[in-house]
Structures are given as C-alpha cells and as structure tokens.
Design an enzyme around this catalytic site. Structure first.
Site, short mmCIF file in Angstrom:
data_model
loop_
_atom_site.label_atom_id
_atom_site.label_comp_id
_atom_site.label_asym_id
_atom_site.label_seq_id
_atom_site.Cartn_x
_atom_site.Cartn_y
_atom_site.Cartn_z
N ASN A 5 39.17 40.53 27.80
CA ASN A 5 38.29 39.62 27.05
C ASN A 5 37.49 40.48 26.06
O ASN A 5 36.55 41.17 26.45
CB ASN A 5 37.36 38.90 28.05
CG ASN A 5 36.32 38.03 27.36
OD1 ASN A 5 36.40 37.80 26.15
ND2 ASN A 5 35.36 37.54 28.12
N LYS A 7 35.56 39.53 23.75
CA LYS A 7 34.29 38.91 23.37
C LYS A 7 34.11 38.97 21.85
O LYS A 7 35.10 38.95 21.12
CB LYS A 7 33.14 39.56 24.14
CG LYS A 7 33.41 39.59 25.66
CD LYS A 7 32.19 39.83 26.49
CE LYS A 7 32.61 39.85 27.97
NZ LYS A 7 31.50 39.87 28.88
N HIS A 81 33.27 30.37 30.82
CA HIS A 81 32.71 31.72 30.96
C HIS A 81 31.19 31.64 31.08
O HIS A 81 30.55 30.81 30.42
CB HIS A 81 33.12 32.57 29.76
CG HIS A 81 32.83 34.03 29.97
ND1 HIS A 81 31.57 34.54 29.83
CD2 HIS A 81 33.63 35.05 30.35
CE1 HIS A 81 31.61 35.85 30.11
NE2 HIS A 81 32.85 36.17 30.43
N GLU A 83 28.89 33.35 29.86
CA GLU A 83 28.16 33.48 28.59
C GLU A 83 28.13 32.13 27.86
O GLU A 83 27.14 31.80 27.20
CB GLU A 83 28.78 34.59 27.74
CG GLU A 83 28.42 35.96 28.30
CD GLU A 83 29.45 37.06 28.07
OE1 GLU A 83 30.33 36.91 27.21
OE2 GLU A 83 29.35 38.08 28.79
N GLU A 150 33.84 35.21 38.69
CA GLU A 150 33.02 36.20 37.98
C GLU A 150 31.55 36.00 38.34
O GLU A 150 30.88 35.13 37.73
CB GLU A 150 33.18 36.03 36.47
CG GLU A 150 34.58 36.24 35.96
CD GLU A 150 34.56 36.68 34.49
OE1 GLU A 150 34.98 37.80 34.22
OE2 GLU A 150 34.11 35.91 33.64
N GLY A 156 29.07 42.68 32.82
CA GLY A 156 28.45 43.61 31.89
C GLY A 156 27.32 44.45 32.49
O GLY A 156 26.62 45.15 31.76
N SER A 192 32.40 43.74 35.47
CA SER A 192 32.28 45.21 35.52
C SER A 192 33.51 45.91 36.09
O SER A 192 33.39 46.96 36.71
CB SER A 192 31.02 45.62 36.28
OG SER A 192 29.87 45.20 35.57
N GLY A 213 36.07 42.81 30.59
CA GLY A 213 35.32 42.65 29.36
C GLY A 213 35.02 43.99 28.70
O GLY A 213 35.84 44.51 27.93
P1 PGA Z 1 32.60 42.78 31.93
O1 PGA Z 1 32.92 41.30 31.43
O2 PGA Z 1 33.91 43.40 32.32
O3 PGA Z 1 31.95 43.44 30.77
O4 PGA Z 1 31.69 42.64 33.11
C1 PGA Z 1 33.81 40.49 32.13
C2 PGA Z 1 33.84 39.13 31.51
O5 PGA Z 1 32.85 38.74 30.88
O6 PGA Z 1 34.84 38.40 31.60
#
Ligand code: PGA
Length: 230
Positions: A5, A7, A81, A83, A150, A156, A192, A213
C-alpha cells in the site's frame, strides 16, 4: 499474498523506478496499491486501488468509481482502511456501500478492519471487529472478499501485536464469519510489517498474507519482504 500500500507517496519518476524494480516479479499474489493517478502504469502486474466510491458515475467531484477502476484493468480495491475511517469520516455504513459497489463491478475487495488503541486496552478488540464485519458484509456475496486485520494502533507506529494476539484475532474473525455468514475468508495482517518482523509474522498459521505500508515505499524492501515469505 503481499500487498504494497503505497498510500499518498511517490512522484511519477519514483513510480517509474518502482515499476522497474519490480518488473521481474510475475506473481498474482504480489500486488501493488499505488495512488489512483498511477494505476494505469501497472498493466502486467496485479494492481489494487486504495479506495473507491460506491456510485458508478455522476457529480461526485474528486471521487473515483469502482466501474472506472475495473475498466482500467484494476483487480483489487482496499476498502475501509483505518486512514479512510479516521481522517475522512468513513463509517461502517459507507464502507458497506463501497464494498457492494466494488463487488458489483467484479473487483476483489481487501476489507480492512481493526481495533483502536482504546478498544485494544479495554479488551474490546473482538467486539470492535465483529461490528465492523457484520455491518460491512451485511447481505453481500462473500466470494471476492479478503479480510485485512489491521490494528489501528499498529499502523505506521512500529508497534505490532504478538503472534498469539494476531492468531486469536484471526480465529475470532473466522468464527464470526462462520456463525453469521457461514463462510471462511482469507485473512491478511497489516500494521508495521517490515523486514525485521516478517519472518516471525509469517509463521502465524491462520494468516494468509500481509498488507504493507511504510516498508512498501521502497520497492527493494517490499521485494525482500515478499521473498522472505516464499
Ligand atoms: P504500515 O501501514 O505498514 O505503515 O503500518 C499498513 C497499512 O496502512 O496498510
């Protein structure tokens, strides 16, 4: 399955470099979710939208429809997601509409669910997941759905649940699906995931892949993560 992803990252020249770096990987289970504006460059790879609207067309300035994604040759779309939920006000009901719109256009849906830190600390993880699952999947055909578990607090942040916690969450998700929808679905873990923890995470029996991500921003790192899961 590994989904990168990206983003809202990478310029057009960086995307061209990214494509060059991944060009030798021809695997239906290696999937990239770039910004919408780059999806058209991903022919020959399995691609994924990061979001879509629920209507197919109309006066919805700034939105991208599932019909448009499908016509572009996109295979998957991420829906729900955290976000989108947290920064753009997407409710379980909106997510439900989006899942229906995507499935109606024959897109495969990566349906993200997760607990907040508060829910996790109050031991409400399972009830939070159940609510998201039941509303999101109400009366929808389940064939083309993959669940991405998630935890919001893991995205993140560098924090990752223990393997035991992920395994328990995944088995609860399957139980909920079995009881309420008489089905089982593939489950990915996201939050993460990186080069250091992928081997350990990859030993979790009831997890079918990873949504990556931050670590996916560099193609070489995503490729290494992918190689460690082979
Ligand atoms: P991250 O994001 O690997 O930075 O934690 C994962 C995601 O948002 O799908």
């Amino acid at each position: 399955m590994i989904i990168g992803n990206l983003k809202m990252n990478l310029s057009i020249t960086e995307i061209d470099q990214y494509l060059d770096d991944i060009k030798e990987i021809k695997d239906d289970n290696f999937i990239i979710a770039p910004s919408f504006i780059y999806l058209n460059k991903f022919h020959g790879h399995v691609s994924c939208g990061q979001n879509c609207f629920y209507q197919n067309e109309g006066a919805y300035t700034g939105e991208v429809s599932p019909k448009q994604l499908k016509a572009l040759g996109v295979d998957y779309v991420i829906i729900g997601h955290s976000e989108r939920r947290q920064l753009f006000g997407e409710t379980n009901e909106i997510i439900h509409q989006k899942i229906k719109g995507a499935l109606a256009n024959n897109l495969k849906v990566i349906f993200c669910i997760g607990d907040t830190l508060e829910e996790y600390q109050n031991k409400q993880t399972i009830s939070a997941l159940k609510k998201q699952l039941l509303i999101g999947l109400k009366d929808v055909e389940k064939n083309n759905i993959i669940i991405a578990y998630e935890p919001v607090w893991a995205i993140g942040s560098g924090l990752v649940p223990t393997n035991q916690e992920i395994m328990t969450a995944a088995s609860c998700i399957q139980k909920i699906l079995h009881t309420d929808a008489n089905c089982t679905l593939p489950i990915l873990y996201g939050g993460s995931v990186n080069l250091e923890n992928i081997e350990k995470l990859n030993t979790i029996d009831n997890i079918d892949g990873f949504l990556v991500g931050t670590a996916a921003k560099e193609a070489k790192i995503l490729k290494e993560i992918y190689n460690k899961t082979r």
